[in-house]
Design an enzyme around this catalytic site. Sequence first.
Site, short mmCIF file in Angstrom:
data_model
loop_
_atom_site.label_atom_id
_atom_site.label_comp_id
_atom_site.label_asym_id
_atom_site.label_seq_id
_atom_site.Cartn_x
_atom_site.Cartn_y
_atom_site.Cartn_z
N ASP A 1 -1.52 -0.88 5.93
CA ASP A 1 -1.65 -0.16 7.17
C ASP A 1 -3.10 -0.01 7.43
OD1 ASP A 1 -2.20 1.98 5.71
OD2 ASP A 1 -1.70 3.24 7.22
N THR B 1 -8.12 0.50 -15.85
CA THR B 1 -8.00 -0.58 -16.94
C THR B 1 -7.34 -1.93 -16.49
OG1 THR B 1 -7.05 1.28 -17.59
CG2 THR B 1 -6.09 -0.84 -18.47
N ILE C 1 -0.50 1.55 -14.42
CA ILE C 1 -2.08 1.04 -14.77
C ILE C 1 -3.19 1.34 -13.93
CG2 ILE C 1 -1.79 -1.51 -13.19
CD1 ILE C 1 -3.35 -2.75 -15.75
N LEU D 1 5.48 -0.26 -15.14
CA LEU D 1 4.08 -0.03 -15.52
C LEU D 1 3.01 0.34 -14.67
CD1 LEU D 1 2.11 -1.07 -17.52
CD2 LEU D 1 1.79 -2.42 -16.25
N THR E 1 -2.06 1.51 -5.08
CA THR E 1 -3.06 2.55 -4.41
C THR E 1 -3.79 3.04 -4.96
OG1 THR E 1 -2.38 4.98 -3.30
CG2 THR E 1 -1.63 4.13 -5.65
N GLY E 2 -4.51 3.92 -4.10
CA GLY E 2 -6.64 4.58 -4.24
C GLY E 2 -5.77 6.10 -4.80
N ASP E 3 -3.99 6.76 -4.24
CA ASP E 3 -3.71 7.82 -5.40
C ASP E 3 -4.25 8.43 -6.40
OD1 ASP E 3 -3.82 8.77 -2.57
OD2 ASP E 3 -1.77 8.40 -2.66
N ASP F 1 0.79 -1.17 -0.11
CA ASP F 1 0.40 0.39 0.37
C ASP F 1 1.04 1.01 0.17
OD1 ASP F 1 -2.11 1.70 0.79
OD2 ASP F 1 -2.15 1.88 2.48
N ARG G 1 -1.46 14.10 -2.60
CA ARG G 1 -2.46 13.88 -2.59
C ARG G 1 -3.41 14.97 -2.34
NH1 ARG G 1 -2.97 9.45 0.82
NH2 ARG G 1 -4.92 9.04 1.69
#
Lengths: 369, 1381
Positions: B1047, B994, B990, B988, B915-917, B433, B835
């Site tokens: 975390d 995708t 992505i 890469l 990551t969600g970023d 993460d 962020r």
Amino acid sequence: MMASSYNAKEDDGHHPGASGPGGAAANSKKPDNTAFKQQRLPAWQPILTAGTVLPAFFVIGLIFIPIGIGLYVTSNNIKEFEIDYTGIDMSSPCFNCSQNFSWNSTTPCKCYLPFSLDQPFESNVFMYYGLSNFYQNHRRYVKSRDDSQLNGDSSSLKSPSKECEPYRESSDKKPIAPCGAIANSMFNDTLVLYYIDPNGTRTEIPLVDKGIAWWTDKHVKFRNPGGSNANLTASFQGTSKPVNWNKPVYELSTDPENNGFINEDFIVWMRTAALPTFRKLYRIIQRKNSMTPTLPQGDYTLEVTYNYPVRSFEGRKRMILSTISWMGGKNPFLGIAYITVGSVCFFLGVVLLIIHHKHGNRSSADIPN
Amino acid sequence: MERLHWVRHRWQQMVGVDVGRGWYSSAAPLSSKSPLDAQEPPAHRLTGKRRTVVARCGPNQSEYHSVCKGYPGNSISTTKYSLLSFIPKNLFEQFHRAANLYFLFLVLLNWVPVVEAFQKEITMIPLAVVLTVIAIKDALEDYRRYCYDQKINNNSTSVYCGKQHEYVDRRWAEVRVGDLVRLCCNEIIPADMVLLHSSDPNGVCHIETANLDGETNLKQREVVRDLPQQGSEFHPENFSSHIECENPNNNLRRFRGYMEHPSKTRVGLHSDNLLLRSCTVRNTETVVGIVVYAGHETKAMQNNSGPRYKRSKMERRLNVDVLWSVVILLLMCLTAAVGHGLWLNSLKDPIYLIPGDPPPALAGFYMFWTMIIVLQVLIPISLYVSIEIVKLGQIYFIQNDLDLYNERLDTGVQCRALNITEDLGQIQYIFSDKTGTLTENRMLFRRCTIAGTEYPHHENARAQELYEEPAAEGGCSNTLRSRTSHRSLSCRSLSCNRSSTSLNTLTRDSDTHSHDDAHPTLTRGAFSSAMECVVVPDPPLQLKLGGLSSPLAPPLKQNAAELSHILDFFLALAVCNTVVVSSPTQPRHMVQLPVPRTPLSTLEDMKLLLQKLSLPRFALTSPTSANAGAQPNTPPQPSLTRRLFARGRSATFTPNTPPDPRHATLAAGATTPPPPPTAPPETSPPSRLALHPHASGDHNTDTDEDDDDESEEEEQRLYEAESPDEAALVQAARAYGFTLLGRSPEQILVQLPGTGPLSVPLLHLLPFNSARKLMSVVVRHPVTGQVVLYTKGADNVVMDLVSSDAAGGDRTGQQALIKEQTQRHLDQYAREGLRTLCVAKRVLEEAEYETWLKGHMSAETCIENREELLLDSAQRIENNLTLLGATGIMDRLQEQVPETIEALQKAGIRVWVLTGDKQETAINIACACRLQRPTDKLLTANCDSKEACEILLAELTEEIRHCEESNGGTDAGAAESPEGAAALGFTLVIDGRTLDWALQPDLEKAFLGLTQRCRSVICCRSTPLQKSQVVKLIRDTLRVMTLAIGDGANDVSMIQVADVGIGISGQEGMQAVMSSDFAISRFKHLKKLLLVHGHWCYMRLANMILYFFYKNVMYVNLLFWYQFFCGFSGSVMTNSWVLIFFNLLFTSAPPLVYGILDKDVSAETLLCIPQIYKSGQDSQAYLPSTFWLSMLDAFYQSLVCFFIPYFAYAGSDIGVLSFGSPINSAALLIILLHQVIESRTLTSLHGVVLIGSAVFYYAFGLVFSVVCVTCNSPTNPYGIELHFMSEPSYYFVSLLTTVVALLPRILIRAFCNTISPSDTVRAGIMDRLRPEEYWTCVSQWKDRLHSKNVQSSRLPPSNLSINADPPHSTDCYPEACSVLS
């Protein structure tokens, strides 16, 4: 070690309440900085490389070769004579005896085997009987005995252990003493040795039948029922002799010190042999004096009272005369093995030395490739 | 042992709850299917999915008896046994283990007379020993559980008693469903209750769920809405409503049901109404609730799942080899059986054969079974127990490692899964993460863009950088609270038992929390250290805002719209969150809201504000009127605020060094004008409001405006947020004067610049949801009075929802412009690694709101699929938004992250970041942590459709191939091999969408093919589900060892899926830690955990297992060879006690020490040269070939060990047991010395154990041979040892045997280590060098690896193609050598 660490963990896990936030400094969970916990115990790190191993090879070589030579010489100094008296050949003197066999024959069949010794036997000579293809180590055979009965236990005498089946009770429901297959199949040939003087007179060579069993067996493990001084006939009252025996156990010998369960022939037989071809100590021929050899060079006759059947299972019977050394009987194997291994080690040491010179020096300064 | 727990646990689950009833849980018969049920109106249990609860002591008493009697009581019993049931039950459970069944089978087999091999008691010994040891352990564990249970059950709580008409103290165990329980502040909740009454005027109460999930922030719970008697004193007698709710389940976050009042009105119940067992009531004087779930049915208990059970890779491999052992055993037995049959067949009536033997064929069949008993030791059953002990030892050392200890948090590494230590040494893929794992997760507001204008906040950045230094050393203030929670966590992790865990912490907490509270706990929750988060306002923005309220700077006309945007933006920041405000002097006592609910500003004032600020029609505002309106309003405010905080201040106002001065100096250093001396508030009231434009850049003005007390209060207000971002945003808003003062379910108290505390009616809160990626609040605007929806969320989502055609002609264009500019700024932020969050609003028409509200209410009251309905409802309102702006929040990289990642990559581990970023943020972070090197080529994959994705994947693969060919293209093989990729370096990137396509079954292969050519992969914008999908795909398809580290709650699924899950005990609660196998506190610890401990654990265990197999085979074969000389009759030449104890006692301790303490390479070298780690990845120490080689060696050794004595004694008068004596002692020496050869380190402990084992054996043998006169019939050892050990031949035979047996291994070892040493051996040799030589060696090694990276000419074996870096040990040393090593 393990136990203590495990407990420590358990304590950590289950009593954290003891360490409240108040005494944070004192009860910090910081691990101790000890050599053990940080895995820094002083250690010897043996890494086997040609360089480190080769001294060991040379040392082994240097130690083993002399040992081997010593053992080989010792073994070679032992004089041994062996004669097969099974009587399989028609020509054999015991052929007739071996043909008609019955455990309970009242008329003993005797045969005489002449032989001659090329060399005199100097020290005490041990007389063995040897049996071949006799699986005294068969699992069910080995089990078929009652040690407490043999130890003089009176209750076991009356009701032997189940392990003795089917040699536990005689057909008339009397307990057999000694019970079991081992005792039942006891070797019962009688061997007598005669020395034939060059002038033709036959002298019986005195054979000592004491001291052939282990001291511990004779004095601790095997005991007659009713104590050492009891009347054996009375003690064995109510028991039956083993099926194959001619006479009950209390008539094995006339010597009260060697009769009953503590008869040494019996004790020796009861210590089952490890391998199917074995010998068992029969008698000792003691040296009379230092001047004359125990068994001088010359002709001998072995008188065999042929009782023991081995032909049914293609067994062989032998008589062996042997002197012994500090290493026991004659066996060149150990000596040869030591010499061989020592030489091989020495040779490998040389090979390692070469390898060490070719590769080893690199290992310290710069690691190969 | 772990397995045992697991089995037990599973079994318990199967059998049901009542199994868990112990000897003291007399209460609560579980006969829920009692006759009473049958008489019940069917409506109550229509579906079987609901339960009905009525109050026990109220008007419905009669109904209570029919409805609620059947529910179990609140007494808990986590014990498994009672005094009576212990032996049978424990035995029953133990015989669920395959190993024990095997033993049992052998015992039973030995009872069959025809196959009996030993005396019956002897075959029972192994079983008895194992059973006893485990039974004792179980009993102790169970007793401890019993004690904890008792402690819990005897806690007292006050329950309303119908007879006495008052609350009486009762034991927890006596609480029943339907009881009304009154709790005071800081009391622990005894059962799951629906909140009926709270002393809080707003009907809320706060609970701390640290006992449940480790999260220390306060959760707000509210009283059931529309209770008839809300507000007044609660009268239990009058409570007559029915509660209809779900049956007990383990979902902590979900509770569905409704309450039906006597008037037949129904009110929805949800998780906000439920007080969970073992949580603590905070900040609320008293609460009253009705128990709905009690005892084992509470969510806390239902969540008490057993310990984590995972099977390690090596264990799977091990099981295969155990099966091979079984095959070998069967073969040996078969040989013996056939041999025995043939032997018997050829015999003719020998005298030594006992009559009555079965025919040869049958005898052979019997012999087969006898041999299984005789050779039973071949199956290394004790291996399983040994492995468990070894792993405990390994864990002990891991947990005691000082390098993995974090001073700040006072935590080391926590091993929660006890049986996968060696997996740490075989990791091939790491999925990490980003936030909180690679980064600190200490969010700092960095910059923002509002209405298309960027405010860079340069001063802020500088101040934060300056702050970093003190933060590093002085940050420990942050840990006081978290320390306790960590401790509770660790005890949970360590105790293996099922449920004493949380209860355990519960009792502990109840013991200590008062103590805790006495402490001036300054900081708790996610983000509260005031120092860190102070934002230095951006001057231009400050200036603009100043125009809002300042009389001196007349706002420009064209700025009016922008100004309203700014106002809305900051209001949104302050309001759109779930932050709880508390004051530090009264920890955990939330700041109470003032009783009046109306806005504090006068109507007049409000009008002025309206005029001045918001709408275009009020664009022309007169500054004077604003000034005039604002000024008179000021005096009441300080007093009001004082009143507000009177409580806080009356409690000890400790001089806990206000961070203010420190910051002031910092800010002063950063800004040019020194702070002007503070003007006393009495003398210049206007200065409180007026932000002097010339000084507005200085933050000091902001604080200095307030009077002293006020500012101190300000500084000590603590924001407790669920996510650090929220806290950062609230802090940022505060810096601009938009201070969040408090919140309740119905209103939010904020202070706007120039106003006093304003109450903003909170109409709705749509909580954050990972599907929506949004969080919204619906409020009534304090100034305009409109219903406004404020939304913040991920930029892509918000951008999509922003309306493109809002009402009003030129505004559309303006919106588009803003959107475009904001997007540009967002991209820039992301590139800087910030962020990003977008803030938007939507003004709702009253009618529109009403319509939506209706739908929403029905969704809320729905029991079935409420989540979906709520999601729909949220989506209905969250659209057509007006973009306000965006924020950039900085998250610092944790220390040593780049070094760690570099080392891990060198170790051949592929590191993926999920990551969600945003993509740019992710790339930026990847660069910062050296995941992507400057020379690397970046490949991005973003596409909208499956087809496009397919093409894209193919294209990218082609591109890599192309690059490889053109770049390194001398060798055709290089292009194919992954080294090519490593030398060139592809990364890469992505994105989530995708990835969705790529994860579909038909594209998987292409995707995997592509990723295997890349050194690192970054998946951005990925959802938790995708994270776990990716991990699963890689793990299952490539058959590699995966590790997931994270975390937060969003990483839980990934952590659970991966072979090894690692949780970082960070800011975002404990969920990740709770689901992990190992918990560490910093990412950098991963390096030592894997490279050192992983490697060690793997090597140790692998070697130990191989040694164990070897040992058993070697010893058992001795017995087998003997069969050839005893007619395959199953005879043994060893005393049967020695035979049984040989494995159990004489040779059991050395392998344990070996498995726990052996150290092939020192920790320093392992850290310096990460490449050594690869030996574990390739399972070099324990391959099938290594297994078979050690089998072969065992066969050889047993041959030597048997036949040298055989030839030495052949033909002699040796007895059965006398023959076994030298063989046994030689075997013991061989086995012990074999371990000396195999060990890489020999400490004094090794010496003690090895010598101790030998001494033990001889002592046992001698004593036995002296004491045992008639015992142990077939193999009576009397006198044997004594007799034999006095003979020289015994020693000569033993010596020769030992040397010959060990010679080949020593030789091969020496040859291999000299001619072509493996990496570990070379490292081991290096360790022995002097320091200076050592360092030259290390550097040489590194150089060589480097040069090889460039050359990279060798193709690795195809199955190892996952290794990115070139195999280190290039020149192929023979497989045999590596295998022996």
